[in-house]
Design a protein around this motif. Structure first.
Motif, mmCIF file in Angstrom:
data_model
loop_
_atom_site.group_PDB
_atom_site.id
_atom_site.type_symbol
_atom_site.label_atom_id
_atom_site.label_comp_id
_atom_site.label_asym_id
_atom_site.label_seq_id
_atom_site.Cartn_x
_atom_site.Cartn_y
_atom_site.Cartn_z
ATOM 1 N N SER A 34 -17.019 21.580 -7.794
ATOM 2 C CA SER A 34 -15.614 21.222 -7.972
ATOM 3 C C SER A 34 -15.355 21.014 -9.451
ATOM 4 C CB SER A 34 -15.299 19.932 -7.209
ATOM 5 O OG SER A 34 -13.988 19.494 -7.507
ATOM 6 N N GLY A 71 -12.084 20.202 -12.443
ATOM 7 C CA GLY A 71 -10.696 19.855 -12.665
ATOM 8 C C GLY A 71 -10.312 18.519 -12.066
ATOM 9 N N VAL A 72 -9.440 17.818 -12.781
ATOM 10 C CA VAL A 72 -9.013 16.500 -12.346
ATOM 11 C C VAL A 72 -8.191 16.584 -11.075
ATOM 12 C CG1 VAL A 72 -7.646 14.475 -12.982
ATOM 13 C CG2 VAL A 72 -9.057 15.609 -14.703
ATOM 14 N N SER A 73 -7.299 17.579 -10.984
ATOM 15 C CA SER A 73 -6.427 17.677 -9.817
ATOM 16 C C SER A 73 -7.222 17.925 -8.546
ATOM 17 C CB SER A 73 -5.408 18.799 -10.018
ATOM 18 O OG SER A 73 -6.066 20.047 -10.174
ATOM 19 N N LYS A 74 -8.255 18.761 -8.618
ATOM 20 C CA LYS A 74 -9.061 19.025 -7.434
ATOM 21 C C LYS A 74 -9.860 17.791 -7.030
ATOM 22 C CE LYS A 74 -11.986 22.512 -5.295
ATOM 23 N NZ LYS A 74 -12.690 23.808 -5.478
ATOM 24 N N LEU A 103 -8.935 14.656 -7.576
ATOM 25 C CA LEU A 103 -8.003 13.711 -6.952
ATOM 26 C C LEU A 103 -7.651 14.136 -5.529
ATOM 27 C CD1 LEU A 103 -5.565 12.974 -9.931
ATOM 28 C CD2 LEU A 103 -7.256 11.430 -8.921
ATOM 29 N N THR A 104 -7.515 15.446 -5.330
ATOM 30 C CA THR A 104 -7.224 15.945 -3.984
ATOM 31 C C THR A 104 -8.365 15.612 -3.027
ATOM 32 O OG1 THR A 104 -5.906 17.765 -4.895
ATOM 33 C CG2 THR A 104 -6.696 18.000 -2.623
ATOM 34 N N THR A 105 -9.592 15.818 -3.488
ATOM 35 C CA THR A 105 -10.760 15.482 -2.665
ATOM 36 C C THR A 105 -10.777 14.003 -2.321
ATOM 37 O OG1 THR A 105 -12.037 17.251 -3.721
ATOM 38 C CG2 THR A 105 -13.283 15.552 -2.550
#
Length: 527
Positions: free
Chosen positions: A173, A175-178, A180-182
């Motif tokens: 994984s 990226g920060v957005s991924k 946070l999504t996790t």
């Protein structure tokens, strides 16, 4: 491996029993015994000391979380939801970040993502030993609520952050957005699974009329909830906590038989698993040292001191600003919450012992990344986790009782609880009297005057007994004398029943039923 686990389990329970018998801190004694056994020469030839992460995360952790949830007060937790959230959600995330940066600077082999893995591993305190010390020394109810409420939820926060950091470290994984999504998906998945399965289990148990079957379902419930949540990549910890809180609300409406049985069963399970976990911590010393082969002692000493100090300081420095700043900034908080006592804030800050969950997470770190390269800094992660766990257990565990006594933060909680219970018992007695009057007036029950008199006397006795517990415990009273004499009479009955069994007049099955009635009355008299 199974024989080793059985040997560790037996030894841990025996050591815990001896520690409790002599009023010693069982967690500290168990860790000390584990360290001693681990240092014995060639002990690994007789006992497999390696910690299996799945045993801890799938076997030990779920029932311990379940028992903590059953014992928690939803009323107290709702009243303290803001400080509990700051302790159980915000503090583990801050600890993950700060410890991660410190580890990244002090351990050359670690990438930033691997350092955050270590930060997430050591972020959640294990409040088992802190809670035991607090209960024994009489900490105020609100302080105990904060400690127990934090312990229920911080594992979920830290282990979810651990999954996100681990995915980044192995290359799964980016990226920060991924990330946070996790994190959000794990939290949402855990809450949904916990709510659905919690309600389902409550529905099933409420439609059974079999205490044994209900207890059996209760025993497997935490494992089922945890497993289902993990299978959908949710937070198993959060799912178990949510389901346990739902089950706890239903527990007060269950029949007397299931309440008595469940209470005894879960107390025994809790003692066995906690003892096993703390002994297992001490036994990991040889494995943690073996992982350091080829790494300089100077690097390890600097990293150990830095990470341990950071873990302790982050908690202490966090506690005071976030105990008082929200009150300064919000009139609503000042009106709805009592002002924190600086002494109690310090006690909560110092109750930061780490436990076996951190070690299990450390040993669960994979050997390689997805590219086939070795996981960066894995030996240091395992050893530093061991240092933090043992260091906080010994430091806080040995000094927390002294600090509680020195600051004199103990409250007369037992007397306050007894007063509240007596007032509630008085209201309950009046309700029972009113029902009896109504039944007599409506002729709904075939009661003669003598029977009604006995019922009123029994009701009054329960009311007087409740108020008696508020009074000076050294004072002799008629109710105390009544209880003492009745207990002696029950003892005489028990001896008579045993004598009848011994001469063959009654069978053991009949004896068991007779003794059960005596046991229930004795439990009521001595509660």
């Amino acid at each position: 491996m199974s024989a080793s686990l059985l040997a560790i389990l037996v030894v841990s329970v025996l050591v815990a029993a001896v520690a409790r018998r002599h009023d010693l801190s069982a967690p500290l004694v168990l860790v000390g015994v584990g360290l001693t056994i681990g240092l014995l020469p060639d002990v690994e030839y007789f006992i497999d000391l390696a910690l299996d992460p799945e045993v801890v995360l799938y076997v030990v952790l779920p029932p311990l979380l379940w028992t903590a949830g059953l014992e928690s007060s939803s009323v107290s937790m709702r009243a303290n939801k803001r400080p509990i959230a700051l302790l159980a959600v915000a503090l583990p995330l801050l600890t993950t970040a700060v410890v991660g940066f410190v580890a990244y600077r002090t351990v050359p082999e670690m990438t930033l993502a691997a350092a955050f893995v270590l930060g997430a591993i050591v972020a959640p305190p294990d409040a088992v030993s802190a809670g035991a010390i607090g209960r024994r020394l009489g900490l105020p109810r609100r302080t105990m609520t904060l400690i127990s409420g934090e312990s229920l939820l911080n594992d979920a926060t830290a282990l979810t952050a651990y999954k996100v950091a681990l995915a980044a470290a192995i290359g799964a994984s980016t990226g920060v957005s991924k990330g946070l999504t996790t994190f959000v998906m794990a939290v949402v998945g855990g809450v949904v699974v916990g709510f659905v399965l919690g309600k389902t289990l409550v529905y099933i148990r409420s439609h059974l009329d079999d205490p044994t079957a209900e207890s059996a379902i209760g025993l497997v419930a935490p494992f089922l909830v945890y497993l289902v949540a993990e299978q959908i990549h949710g937070s198993g910890v959060l799912a178990v906590v949510v389901a346990a809180l739902i089950a706890a609300q239903r527990f007060s409406h269950a029949g007397y038989a299931i309440r008595l049985q469940d209470d005894a069963v879960w107390r025994a399970v809790q003692l066995v698993l906690e003892s096993f976990a703390f002994l297992l911590i001490g036994l990991q010393l040889p494995t943690a040292i073996d992982e350091l082969d080829g790494i300089s002692a100077g690097e390890i000493v600097v990293a150990s001191v830095s990470v341990l100090a950071t873990v302790i300081l982050v908690r202490v420095l966090w506690m005071y600003p976030f105990a008082y700043l929200p009150r300064l900034l919000s009139a609503k908080i000042r009106a709805s919450e009592p002002a924190p006592d600086p002494r109690q804030v310090l006690i909560v800050a110092w109750a930061g012992m780490r436990g076996v969950v951190s070690l299990a997470a450390a040993f669960a770190v994979p050997l390689t990344t997805l590219t086939g390269d070795g996981f960066p800094g894995r030996p240091q992660i395992i050893f530093l986790t061991f240092i933090v766990v043992v260091g906080t257990l010994l430091l806080h565990g040995l000094t927390l009782p002294w600090l509680i006594r020195r600051l004199d933060v103990r409250s007369d909680q037992a007397r306050l609880d007894a007063t509240a219970a007596a007032a509630a018992q008085e209201k309950a007695a009046r309700a029972a009297d009113e029902l009896l009057d109504q039944l007599l007036a409506d002729a709904a029950a075939d009661l003669d005057e003598q029977t009604a008199k006995v019922l009123r006397a029994w009701n009054n006795r329960r009311q007087w007994s409740a108020w008696e517990r508020v009074e000076d415990r050294t004072a002799e009273s008629s109710m105390a004398a009544f209880r003492e004499l009745r207990l002696q009479m029950l003892g005489a009955e028990r001896k008579a029943f045993l004598a009848e069994r011994d001469v063959g007049n009654i069978d053991d099955e009949v004896l068991s039923k007779l003794l059960h009635g005596i046991d229930l009355e004795e439990a009521m008299l001595t509660r």
